[in-house]
Design an enzyme around this catalytic site. Sequence first.
Site, PDB file in Angstrom:
ATOM      1  N   LYS A 161       0.882  -1.184   0.000  1.00 21.59           N
ATOM      2  CA  LYS A 161       0.000   0.000   0.000  1.00 21.59           C
ATOM      3  C   LYS A 161       0.909   1.221   0.000  1.00 21.59           C
ATOM      4  O   LYS A 161       1.394   1.657   1.042  1.00 21.59           O
ATOM      5  CB  LYS A 161      -0.886  -0.016   1.262  1.00 21.59           C
ATOM      6  CG  LYS A 161      -2.216   0.683   1.138  1.00 21.59           C
ATOM      7  CD  LYS A 161      -2.148   2.151   0.781  1.00 21.59           C
ATOM      8  CE  LYS A 161      -1.886   3.028   1.997  1.00 21.59           C
ATOM      9  NZ  LYS A 161      -1.740   4.470   1.598  1.00 21.59           N
ATOM     10  N   GLU A 232       8.908   0.885  11.319  1.00 23.59           N
ATOM     11  CA  GLU A 232      10.006   1.849  11.130  1.00 23.59           C
ATOM     12  C   GLU A 232       9.396   3.234  11.219  1.00 23.59           C
ATOM     13  O   GLU A 232       8.711   3.667  10.287  1.00 23.59           O
ATOM     14  CB  GLU A 232      10.641   1.661   9.749  1.00 23.59           C
ATOM     15  CG  GLU A 232      11.307   0.337   9.533  1.00 23.59           C
ATOM     16  CD  GLU A 232      12.584   0.191  10.339  1.00 23.59           C
ATOM     17  OE1 GLU A 232      13.242   1.213  10.620  1.00 23.59           O
ATOM     18  OE2 GLU A 232      12.912  -0.944  10.694  1.00 23.59           O
ATOM     19  N   CYS A 266      14.056   9.640   7.216  1.00 25.46           N
ATOM     20  CA  CYS A 266      13.918   9.383   8.661  1.00 25.46           C
ATOM     21  C   CYS A 266      15.281   9.254   9.317  1.00 25.46           C
ATOM     22  O   CYS A 266      15.513   9.771  10.398  1.00 25.46           O
ATOM     23  CB  CYS A 266      13.041   8.164   8.915  1.00 25.46           C
ATOM     24  SG  CYS A 266      13.501   6.740   7.953  1.00 25.46           S
ATOM     25  N   GLU A 364       9.798  15.743  15.420  1.00 25.72           N
ATOM     26  CA  GLU A 364      10.422  15.480  14.127  1.00 25.72           C
ATOM     27  C   GLU A 364      10.020  16.594  13.155  1.00 25.72           C
ATOM     28  O   GLU A 364       8.838  16.899  13.019  1.00 25.72           O
ATOM     29  CB  GLU A 364       9.957  14.122  13.590  1.00 25.72           C
ATOM     30  CG  GLU A 364      10.693  13.720  12.337  1.00 25.72           C
ATOM     31  CD  GLU A 364      10.326  12.320  11.866  1.00 25.72           C
ATOM     32  OE1 GLU A 364      11.215  11.579  11.471  1.00 25.72           O
ATOM     33  OE2 GLU A 364       9.122  11.982  11.891  1.00 25.72           O
TER      34      GLU A 364
HETATM   35  P1  ADP Z   1       2.147  10.938   6.943  1.00 19.54           P
HETATM   36  O1  ADP Z   1       0.861  11.328   7.619  1.00 19.54           O
HETATM   37  O2  ADP Z   1       3.294  11.730   7.434  1.00 19.54           O
HETATM   38  O3  ADP Z   1       2.025  10.800   5.481  1.00 19.54           O
HETATM   39  P2  ADP Z   1       1.668   8.297   7.878  1.00 19.54           P
HETATM   40  O4  ADP Z   1       2.512   7.558   8.819  1.00 19.54           O
HETATM   41  O5  ADP Z   1       0.331   8.708   8.373  1.00 19.54           O
HETATM   42  O6  ADP Z   1       2.542   9.512   7.427  1.00 19.54           O
HETATM   43  O7  ADP Z   1       1.475   7.497   6.530  1.00 19.54           O
HETATM   44  C1  ADP Z   1       2.309   6.478   6.088  1.00 19.54           C
HETATM   45  C2  ADP Z   1       1.488   5.452   5.371  1.00 19.54           C
HETATM   46  O8  ADP Z   1       0.532   4.908   6.264  1.00 19.54           O
HETATM   47  C3  ADP Z   1       0.709   5.974   4.189  1.00 19.54           C
HETATM   48  O9  ADP Z   1       0.749   4.995   3.154  1.00 19.54           O
HETATM   49  C4  ADP Z   1      -0.711   6.115   4.743  1.00 19.54           C
HETATM   50  O10 ADP Z   1      -1.725   6.019   3.759  1.00 19.54           O
HETATM   51  C5  ADP Z   1      -0.764   4.930   5.674  1.00 19.54           C
HETATM   52  N1  ADP Z   1      -1.753   5.038   6.773  1.00 19.54           N
HETATM   53  C6  ADP Z   1      -2.238   6.161   7.357  1.00 19.54           C
HETATM   54  N2  ADP Z   1      -3.101   5.841   8.352  1.00 19.54           N
HETATM   55  C7  ADP Z   1      -3.173   4.485   8.403  1.00 19.54           C
HETATM   56  C8  ADP Z   1      -3.876   3.545   9.217  1.00 19.54           C
HETATM   57  N3  ADP Z   1      -4.683   3.926  10.195  1.00 19.54           N
HETATM   58  N4  ADP Z   1      -3.690   2.231   8.970  1.00 19.54           N
HETATM   59  C9  ADP Z   1      -2.849   1.823   8.004  1.00 19.54           C
HETATM   60  N5  ADP Z   1      -2.166   2.660   7.198  1.00 19.54           N
HETATM   61  C10 ADP Z   1      -2.313   3.977   7.384  1.00 19.54           C
END
Ligand code: ADP
Length: 503
Positions: A161, A232, A266, A364
């Site tokens: 994903k 990570e 990161c 961060e």
């Molecule tokens: P940012 O908000 O800084 O983009 P995230 O850690 O929220 O970083 O996003 C990293 C990844 O996790 C993206 O692919 C996002 O779509 C996905 N993501 C966000 N929320 C969820 C969730 N609740 N469960 C699984 N994946 C998620």
Amino acid sequence: MGDVIEVRSPADGRLVGSVPSMSAAEVQALAKDLRDAQLAWEDIGPDRRAKVLLAWGDWCLDNDRRICELVQAESGKAWADASLEVTAGVQMINHCATVGPPALTTKKVKAHGAIGFSRRLSVRYRPYPLVGLITPWNGPVGAPMFDAVPALMAGAAVLSKPSEVVPLSWLEVVAGFREAGGPNVIGCATGAGDVGAAVVDEADFVMFTGSTRTGRAIGVRCAERLIPCSLELGGKDPMIVLDDADLDTAVEAATWGGMANAGQICVSVERVYVEAPVYDEFVSKLTDKVGGLRLGTDAPGDYSVEVGAMATAAQVDIVERHVEDARAKGARITTGGHRGADGLYFEPTVLADVDHTMACMQEETFGPTLPVMSVRDEDEAVRLANATSYGLSASVWTRDPERAERVGRRVEAGAVNVNSVITNMFQLALPQGGWKESGIGARFGGADGVLKYCRKQAVVTNRVEMREPYFFPNSKRKGRLMGAGARMMSARDWRRKLGLRAR
Ligand code: ADP
């Protein structure tokens, strides 16, 4: 069918492409197809899987330029940053194709004690059938490659994903796996966080890279489902510059470590602690160096800028908030400090005289800023470096190997680089993992990086087929005999072996 997600260039807002936002049912159907293909993929064995992966690597190199251009279009990166995404992934293929097959062979195990004399023992490595792989936007191809490759090497199928911000280039690379002759064991679920959550609900193991906030939510869901995850997460990577360091090199490294990928790595340089005697000189040299960087998104192949766009408007807002907070609390902005005129840019910025009351030293930033703080001595540097909930990576700068060892050993981080920054990220034979709130588990690390996607199956076979002595029924005679035998095997001296009383 759900909505469509538009992907726009952070450099100028133009539409680059679009992907469907998949429904949970569509994710479920994709997961089922991948599971159906997984067993045959496992069955062909590690050597043949390595060959398929190497063919994928060839495909990646043949399509390198096209994919990197797409990476750049959807992320706004400087070409120097975008152009390394595909080759980084190919390195991971080469690494896993080398370390994977020997690591995945069934291992004979020596039995413990006499109880195992009639058995043959071994450990077999069986993959988690479906690995869910959720990645962020800072490395559209490199990030998913780093985890998809070892999982595929292990024999798992991968339900990936990508970030909704940059899904297009990864979709191409996933299609390339099939074009290179691979079976249907890697798929791509497109959409935002809700689609990520649907992936977590389908997978047998989740590999997540992203923010600590989302990582925690995923960890909770995995705990509910009783499936393992490897996380990570964020970092606030300290760089400690001691007074005997090679300052010119340290300045170059800080500049690169803080500004590469517009600070959106990161494992980077998020804050700098410099011993007081060399602080002024360090800040002055750093200001000159950072002030000379060129900001923008150059044409493919140009290499004419150092700092590209930021991936999202939200990220620019965070950087601006940290800079303004530092400014308000008395930091000196010696260069940069503002948004770029058009597009999602932020000027490469040095924040001098910062302290730990400021957001830039606590949260961060993930942007092109270098906050620099003066410290009295090593002890203060270590104390402040550890005064954070993160623990991803760190660097120590000194000409004295003993000081490097002494300071590095006390830093609470998953990686310590001595007289270099970020380099642990390129050493695929080392584990890359965060301590504290920077993560759980690790990626890479030679064979461990592949074996983490496997369940260990304990296998026992008999050297001699016989009736086991402990089969029912019980009797006094048999019980005493077995008790005496067990004592004989357990005790370290003859008195205890024979069950005699101490005199
Ligand atoms: P940012 O908000 O800084 O983009 P995230 O850690 O929220 O970083 O996003 C990293 C990844 O996790 C993206 O692919 C996002 O779509 C996905 N993501 C966000 N929320 C969820 C969730 N609740 N469960 C699984 N994946 C998620």
